[in-house]
Design an enzyme around this catalytic site. Sequence first.
Site, PDB file in Angstrom:
ATOM      1  N   ARG A  85       0.824  -1.204   0.000  1.00 14.88           N
ATOM      2  CA  ARG A  85       0.000   0.000   0.000  1.00 14.88           C
ATOM      3  C   ARG A  85       0.860   1.257   0.000  1.00 14.88           C
ATOM      4  O   ARG A  85       0.501   2.263  -0.627  1.00 14.88           O
ATOM      5  CB  ARG A  85      -0.915   0.010   1.232  1.00 14.88           C
ATOM      6  CG  ARG A  85      -1.797   1.222   1.376  1.00 14.88           C
ATOM      7  CD  ARG A  85      -2.890   1.306   0.343  1.00 14.88           C
ATOM      8  NE  ARG A  85      -3.701   0.108   0.284  1.00 14.88           N
ATOM      9  CZ  ARG A  85      -4.789  -0.035  -0.470  1.00 14.88           C
ATOM     10  NH1 ARG A  85      -5.191   0.972  -1.240  1.00 14.88           N
ATOM     11  NH2 ARG A  85      -5.463  -1.174  -0.475  1.00 14.88           N
ATOM     12  N   HIS A 322      -5.156  -3.670   4.990  1.00 16.23           N
ATOM     13  CA  HIS A 322      -5.134  -2.598   3.990  1.00 16.23           C
ATOM     14  C   HIS A 322      -3.703  -2.192   3.668  1.00 16.23           C
ATOM     15  O   HIS A 322      -3.374  -1.869   2.519  1.00 16.23           O
ATOM     16  CB  HIS A 322      -5.938  -1.396   4.501  1.00 16.23           C
ATOM     17  CG  HIS A 322      -6.183  -0.342   3.477  1.00 16.23           C
ATOM     18  ND1 HIS A 322      -5.422   0.799   3.386  1.00 16.23           N
ATOM     19  CD2 HIS A 322      -7.124  -0.248   2.491  1.00 16.23           C
ATOM     20  CE1 HIS A 322      -5.883   1.557   2.396  1.00 16.23           C
ATOM     21  NE2 HIS A 322      -6.908   0.948   1.840  1.00 16.23           N
ATOM     22  N   CYS A 323      -2.839  -2.229   4.657  1.00 13.64           N
ATOM     23  CA  CYS A 323      -1.454  -1.784   4.502  1.00 13.64           C
ATOM     24  C   CYS A 323      -0.634  -2.675   3.568  1.00 13.64           C
ATOM     25  O   CYS A 323       0.343  -2.214   2.979  1.00 13.64           O
ATOM     26  CB  CYS A 323      -0.752  -1.734   5.856  1.00 13.64           C
ATOM     27  SG  CYS A 323      -1.600  -0.778   7.119  1.00 13.64           S
ATOM     28  N   ILE A 324      -0.996  -3.944   3.459  1.00 14.41           N
ATOM     29  CA  ILE A 324      -0.180  -4.869   2.660  1.00 14.41           C
ATOM     30  C   ILE A 324      -0.773  -5.134   1.282  1.00 14.41           C
ATOM     31  O   ILE A 324      -0.251  -5.962   0.532  1.00 14.41           O
ATOM     32  CB  ILE A 324       0.063  -6.199   3.400  1.00 14.41           C
ATOM     33  CG1 ILE A 324      -1.235  -7.000   3.569  1.00 14.41           C
ATOM     34  CG2 ILE A 324       0.740  -5.947   4.747  1.00 14.41           C
ATOM     35  CD1 ILE A 324      -0.996  -8.427   4.085  1.00 14.41           C
TER      36      ILE A 324
END
Length: 333
Positions: A85, A322-324
């Site tokens: 992300r 969401h971050c990955i």
Amino acid sequence: MSVMPPEWAPQDRIWMAFPAPGYSLGETAEEADEARRTWAAVANACAGFEPVTVVVDPAEAAAARAVLAPEVEIVETPLNDAWMRDMGPTFVHLPSGELAGVDWVFNGWGQCDWAAWDKDEKIGSFVCAEAGVSRIGSAMVNEGGAIHVDGSGAVLVTETVQLGQGRNETWTKAEVEAELARTIGATEVVWLPRGLTRDYERYGTRGHVDIVATFTSPGRVLLHTQHSESHPDHEVSASLHSLLADRFDVVELPAPATLRDAEGWVDWSYVNHLVVNGGVIACSFDDPNDADAVAILRDAYPGREVVPVDARPLFDRGGGIHCITQQQPSARV
């Protein structure tokens, strides 16, 4: 002008990166196994809804193939870390409807002393090339986890990120807003004063919005809400609610009941989910509030199947689902 579509728009693919030797994999064989299996669990869950491509460091190719579902595509290139992300491109629509990728400057979340980014800073350009889309360069230090859009011109940002130490310290708000208008079509930039408490510790991003708040439709915000007055994020979420309620319909997404882990106050957040075609890949924490979060997400995204994945190993390493991940929207026809 290019425009970033909302995350619930139709998608062609999900992009991820696989943990590379170093911080994400950890220091022991057990930690490495946990990281690989957790990243793979997210990729495999996404693959139940749409194509998935995982960028893998050559040193981890065999390990990745052993845990990723057969239908998950692997492409190899050197990596420092695994937070797609933030290091990957932000996909946008050109006026023609074709897709392009905004390649922000990535510098290890503001040149954190523990981070390395000599390889990850090239991933935005690499993914654009692999996706076959044009690249839009930007001189602004930014990460995909630091913005959320509603598809109608509004974008959420955080003062301690876009204007924070090690990022764009010499920029004004007006300059940041102009660059967001140029790159993602922002017509209204909503500045949050800060993020969650733990995100300001050594391994944090210093205020990423994607564990705090997200849009679920134009004009509606899903807000991480800490109801326990003993947790420092109680005050944070209350102040953000007051700020956002002046402009948006705010839906509270209660924080997990768990308040602390071995390192201190948790920043576990159900806001950090991924919307996919026909589904939502949601963070779970083996927590009493997991079921309520699934129900709220199901209501927020009608008609989508909510699939929980244990995100504790991700948050232990500084992020969430969401971050990955990074969605590649469909071209607009």
